[in-house]
Write a protein that holds these residues in place. Structure first.
Motif, mmCIF file in Angstrom:
data_model
loop_
_atom_site.group_PDB
_atom_site.id
_atom_site.type_symbol
_atom_site.label_atom_id
_atom_site.label_comp_id
_atom_site.label_asym_id
_atom_site.label_seq_id
_atom_site.Cartn_x
_atom_site.Cartn_y
_atom_site.Cartn_z
ATOM 1 N N ASP A 93 41.054 39.096 27.366
ATOM 2 C CA ASP A 93 41.741 39.358 26.100
ATOM 3 C C ASP A 93 42.914 40.319 26.250
ATOM 4 O OD1 ASP A 93 40.150 37.648 24.643
ATOM 5 O OD2 ASP A 93 38.825 39.203 23.855
ATOM 6 N N VAL A 94 42.908 41.130 27.316
ATOM 7 C CA VAL A 94 44.020 42.064 27.540
ATOM 8 C C VAL A 94 44.814 41.690 28.783
ATOM 9 C CG1 VAL A 94 43.033 43.988 26.260
ATOM 10 C CG2 VAL A 94 42.433 43.690 28.672
ATOM 11 N N GLY A 95 44.695 40.434 29.228
ATOM 12 C CA GLY A 95 45.524 39.941 30.315
ATOM 13 C C GLY A 95 45.040 40.242 31.713
ATOM 14 N N VAL A 96 43.801 40.728 31.866
ATOM 15 C CA VAL A 96 43.224 40.980 33.184
ATOM 16 C C VAL A 96 42.379 39.776 33.581
ATOM 17 C CG1 VAL A 96 41.689 42.449 34.544
ATOM 18 C CG2 VAL A 96 43.208 43.467 32.821
ATOM 19 N N THR A 97 42.643 39.201 34.741
ATOM 20 C CA THR A 97 41.866 38.048 35.191
ATOM 21 C C THR A 97 40.489 38.517 35.682
ATOM 22 O OG1 THR A 97 43.900 36.936 35.881
ATOM 23 C CG2 THR A 97 41.822 36.060 36.729
ATOM 24 N N PRO A 98 39.415 38.043 35.070
ATOM 25 C CA PRO A 98 38.081 38.587 35.355
ATOM 26 C C PRO A 98 37.380 37.897 36.531
ATOM 27 C CG PRO A 98 37.950 37.111 33.495
ATOM 28 C CD PRO A 98 39.401 37.144 33.898
ATOM 29 N N HIS A 99 37.996 37.947 37.709
ATOM 30 C CA HIS A 99 37.405 37.291 38.867
ATOM 31 C C HIS A 99 35.991 37.809 39.136
ATOM 32 C CE1 HIS A 99 41.230 35.416 39.838
ATOM 33 N NE2 HIS A 99 41.832 36.600 39.932
ATOM 34 N N MET A 100 35.832 39.106 39.172
ATOM 35 C CA MET A 100 34.540 39.698 39.509
ATOM 36 C C MET A 100 33.516 39.435 38.421
ATOM 37 S SD MET A 100 34.916 40.869 42.508
ATOM 38 C CE MET A 100 33.314 41.667 42.602
ATOM 39 N N SER A 101 33.911 39.559 37.181
ATOM 40 C CA SER A 101 32.971 39.357 36.081
ATOM 41 C C SER A 101 32.407 37.940 36.087
ATOM 42 C CB SER A 101 33.641 39.656 34.740
ATOM 43 O OG SER A 101 34.015 41.017 34.664
ATOM 44 N N ARG A 102 33.256 36.964 36.359
ATOM 45 C CA ARG A 102 32.788 35.582 36.407
ATOM 46 C C ARG A 102 31.828 35.360 37.565
ATOM 47 N NH1 ARG A 102 38.884 33.410 35.229
ATOM 48 N NH2 ARG A 102 38.828 33.575 32.951
ATOM 49 N N ALA A 103 32.097 36.004 38.700
ATOM 50 C CA ALA A 103 31.184 35.891 39.844
ATOM 51 C C ALA A 103 29.841 36.551 39.538
ATOM 52 C CB ALA A 103 31.818 36.524 41.082
ATOM 53 N N ILE A 104 29.877 37.647 38.796
ATOM 54 C CA ILE A 104 28.631 38.322 38.415
ATOM 55 C C ILE A 104 27.801 37.429 37.501
ATOM 56 C CG2 ILE A 104 27.671 40.312 37.180
ATOM 57 C CD1 ILE A 104 30.254 41.835 38.111
ATOM 58 N N VAL A 105 28.462 36.722 36.588
ATOM 59 C CA VAL A 105 27.760 35.762 35.734
ATOM 60 C C VAL A 105 26.999 34.762 36.596
ATOM 61 C CG1 VAL A 105 28.043 33.854 34.112
ATOM 62 C CG2 VAL A 105 29.358 35.948 33.783
ATOM 63 N N ALA A 106 27.676 34.199 37.577
ATOM 64 C CA ALA A 106 27.070 33.171 38.412
ATOM 65 C C ALA A 106 25.897 33.713 39.209
ATOM 66 C CB ALA A 106 28.120 32.584 39.355
ATOM 67 N N THR A 107 26.017 34.933 39.723
ATOM 68 C CA THR A 107 24.941 35.507 40.536
ATOM 69 C C THR A 107 23.746 35.895 39.679
ATOM 70 O OG1 THR A 107 26.552 36.323 42.146
ATOM 71 C CG2 THR A 107 24.363 37.324 42.183
ATOM 72 N N GLN A 108 23.992 36.526 38.542
ATOM 73 C CA GLN A 108 22.899 36.929 37.658
ATOM 74 C C GLN A 108 22.127 35.709 37.177
ATOM 75 O OE1 GLN A 108 21.884 39.995 36.339
ATOM 76 N NE2 GLN A 108 23.439 41.410 37.060
ATOM 77 N N ARG A 109 22.849 34.718 36.665
ATOM 78 C CA ARG A 109 22.192 33.519 36.146
ATOM 79 C C ARG A 109 21.584 32.693 37.282
ATOM 80 N NH1 ARG A 109 26.102 31.252 32.544
ATOM 81 N NH2 ARG A 109 25.099 32.440 30.879
ATOM 82 N N GLY A 110 22.265 32.687 38.417
ATOM 83 C CA GLY A 110 21.800 31.874 39.524
ATOM 84 C C GLY A 110 20.430 32.276 40.031
ATOM 85 N N LEU A 111 20.154 33.573 40.090
ATOM 86 C CA LEU A 111 18.846 34.007 40.597
ATOM 87 C C LEU A 111 17.726 33.555 39.671
ATOM 88 C CD1 LEU A 111 17.258 35.605 42.730
ATOM 89 C CD2 LEU A 111 17.441 37.596 41.226
#
Length: 291
Positions: A245-263
């Motif tokens: 929303d403030v123009g920062v690309t959330p590369h890390m946040s999206r990867a955290i989503v995948a790891t948290q949900r993936g386990l």
């Protein structure tokens, strides 16, 4: 608001809502709750002294303060639903872990029907400290809410009159906290397969001797993913939205989503629940998932 004891409603009666309800009811306050799981929570409500309602409308009626403690994905919809049931005297306290713009949209829904709204950010896991868990408040009614909640044992602090600031603090912190959980899960799951976990942990302890890499920290961090990964993934989707929303690309946040949900999805595929892993040991979990 009158001089009579506060009447409090909880929308969502899960981990956080259950603890708040129990501790407030123990002080003699009238506490009601509504949760979409309904009768499944009847025994919990009886044990904690909370009146479990059959609808949101029933729960909201007569309440002074309405706490929303639902999943991140449900937060805005719940705010919109409850807003239609509120009176001008009631205050909606949104403790959900969502993006500032999600909080602003929820606030707009409440204000549209003349209600009042407070942005609340819960800054630590609720179970250990219960009512003393640090909570940041924002909004025009934040100071008044702080004055009501502090005598009840809450650890609350006003950070802004603007909606979204408290939430932004929580969201940005979550990049680090949930990220550390996800990094530890990936790091040690990989190291275990190579027989390298002891050396990796020793190296981490040497670099960061105060953190507890040689003790309980790895177990704690991975246990948080195993127990709450699905909920945390939803929260991290809101974190990603906060950055975007403030123009920062959330590369890390999206990867955290995948790891948290993936386990937790891997656990589910093998018919495992968190209860099956208690007492928790990260090596046992990783070995089970590796077959």
């Amino acid at each position: 608001m009158t001089d009579q004891p506060l009447r409090i409603t909880l929308i969502g009666f899960g981990e956080a809502g259950g603890i708040l309800g129990q501790d407030l009811a123990a002080q003699g306050l009238h506490v009601s709750a509504y949760d979409r799981l309904g009768e499944q929570l009847r025994a919990k409500a009886v044990a904690t002294g909370v009146a479990l309602c059959t609808s949101a409308a029933e729960a909201v009626q007569g309440a002074d303060l309405i706490f929303s403690a639902v999943t991140a994905g449900s937060a805005l919809g719940v705010a919109e639903q409850v807003a239609a049931l509120m009176t001008a005297e009631q205050i909606f306290i949104d403790i959900n872990s969502v993006a500032p713009n999600t909080k602003r949209a929820a606030c707009a829904a409440v204000h549209a029907v003349g209600g009042r709204y407070v942005d609340a950010a819960v800054m630590a896991p609720v179970p250990p400290q219960r009512l003393q868990t640090p909570i940041l408040l924002g909004g025009e009614q934040a100071e008044q809410v702080r004055a009501w909640l502090t005598p009840l044992g809450f650890n609350v602090r006003v950070v802004a009159e603007e909606i979204g600031v408290a939430s932004a603090i929580k969201m940005c912190r979550s990049v680090m906290i949930k990220g550390l959980e996800a990094l530890t899960t990936e790091c040690l799951s990989t190291a275990r397969q190579y027989g390298a976990e002891d050396a990796v942990l020793a190296s981490l302890h040497k670099s960061f001797p105060s953190m507890g890499w040689d003790a309980d920290l790895p177990h704690y961090l991975i246990s948080r993913v195993a127990e709450h990964g699905r909920r945390r993934a939803e929260e991290m989707e809101e974190v990603a939205r906060t950055a975007a929303d403030v123009g920062v690309t959330p590369h890390m946040s999206r990867a955290i989503v995948a790891t948290q949900r993936g386990l937790v999805e891997r656990m589910a595929q093998q018919g495992m629940t968190y209860a099956d892993t208690v007492p928790f040991d990260w090596t046992r979990l990783v070995d089970s998932l590796a077959g």
